[in-house]
Enzyme design. Sequence first.
Site, short mmCIF file in Angstrom:
data_model
loop_
_atom_site.label_atom_id
_atom_site.label_comp_id
_atom_site.label_asym_id
_atom_site.label_seq_id
_atom_site.Cartn_x
_atom_site.Cartn_y
_atom_site.Cartn_z
N SER A 77 29.31 79.41 78.86
CA SER A 77 28.43 78.31 78.48
C SER A 77 28.04 78.29 77.01
O SER A 77 27.47 77.32 76.54
CB SER A 77 27.16 78.33 79.34
OG SER A 77 27.48 77.95 80.65
N SER A 90 27.55 75.15 79.63
CA SER A 90 26.43 74.26 79.82
C SER A 90 25.64 73.97 78.55
O SER A 90 24.74 73.14 78.54
CB SER A 90 25.49 74.83 80.88
OG SER A 90 24.95 76.07 80.46
N LYS A 120 18.30 75.31 73.34
CA LYS A 120 18.74 74.72 74.60
C LYS A 120 17.53 74.57 75.51
O LYS A 120 16.65 75.44 75.54
CB LYS A 120 19.78 75.65 75.22
CG LYS A 120 20.45 75.15 76.48
CD LYS A 120 21.51 76.16 76.90
CE LYS A 120 22.22 75.79 78.19
NZ LYS A 120 23.25 76.80 78.55
#
Length: 532
Positions: free
Chosen positions: A218, A194, A113
Amino acid sequence: MDRRQFVRIGVAAGAAGATGAQAAPAAAGKHAGGILDAGVREQQQMMEAGKLTSHALTSQYLARIRTIDKAGPRINAIIEINPEALKIALEMDRERHLKRVRGPLHGIPVLLKDNIATGDRMSTTAGSLALSNVRAARDAHVAAQLRAAGAVIIGKTNLSEWANMRSTHSVSGWSARGGLTLNPYSLDRNCSGSSSGSGAAIAAGLATLAVGTETDGSIVSPASICGLVGIKPTLGLVSRSGIIPIAHSQDTAGPMARSVADAALMLAAICGVDPKDPITREGAGKGGDYLASLRTGGLEGARIGVARNFFGENDAVDAVIEKALAELRAQGAVLIDTELPNANKYGDSETEVMLYEFKADLAAYLKEYAPNASVANMADIIAFNQKHRQQELPYFGQEQMERAQQKGGLDTPAYREALANNHRYARAEGIDRVMREHRLDALVAPTGGPAWLTDFVNGDRFTGSFSSPAAVAGYPHITVPAGYVHGLPVGLSFVGAAYSDAALIRMAYSYEQATLHRRAPQFPPSVSLAVR
């Protein structure tokens, strides 16, 4: 406002590359995408047998990214490719040839990420143009652990900008730097966030594994919505250093994978003591043996509480989870209907803690990992966004950042009271209490609802979430595919006490192996309501 209200082709593409033979499908018929949809162990077996190289596997994933992510359905999960990926893969092949295999992830392509620092030629930006082209001073501990394990970091994934802590009206999976990530199971629907790009990428077979990060939901929410396994570990098992933060009292990285086995292998690689993160000393050796947990029969005799106060948001989802509960019973689990107490007593205090910690932690990260950036703190980022509002603020604002900027330091009594409230009601009078009273090994509930239509006018529309209790407590949470609603994946969550990660993996693995619900996505433009 509750955190979850604002947080948040099967084509085997490409040539095998000059250094290895063509990668034949592993376990024919089992994986629609052949070797690219296979797991770590199958890929390792082929490399050990000389039928595949890391360079070949990496080449094929990069070709698939070009075919699926940047063309075709254009799911837009990848924000940046590592220009050194093939070079790293070649080095892993050389080491294998010399009988220097570092471990189960040797030569395995992984994605990070884009809030996880890498001290290489890639940027680390949290999706913000304020950090565009800013290279981190060094690797995050998670990235360093993966490199030491022999993994090939092939790129960074898109995310909800600033990990969905910018606005109360945000659209998950959108960042100014990366644009919008699409859901592989229905391109007009959201991936949640996220860790949106990590979820979409692994669902679509763009790498073997990905790392996500979670403050509240997330990892587990996009994993559930993208038909994956996601593990949010106990706080302290995985270092937080080098990860662009929201809140140190809840932040953690964790695996996102197509199977429990793959997720457990990654968790074993990324956890460990980091001198730069003192909390990891507290967790040293406490998480258990994740790999030994990968055995069937792990549900026999397990006492599992069904958190009924997290049902009732969606009848179709509840029906899927009721079938999952029946399977748990069939596998020998003892189910106890219960409610998780006090789950409504830390919504506001959780947000308060995040706002205080976001301001302090972000400044500390920028000072240590991005000293050459043009922004040094929250106020700078707010000003940057205002100056570049056409690019940064076209769909929603930055109210959360503005609220955070108004907060005092971490010695403020209001902050300390909010944090104490969180721990009281999420831990001692929440998860710990119900597990002690009923002598439970785990709690289960729907992870959340199915993917919603992406809507830049109204923002995200969450339909239920089981993420907050474990997130606020800092306790482990695993989601596993449980079925589908109109073709959209739904996950079953296992939550436990602190450091029960290995036990949860054992239960999740047994459930997964008994059901095998995951199906590869087909990238339809929208959902067919005839499919349930």
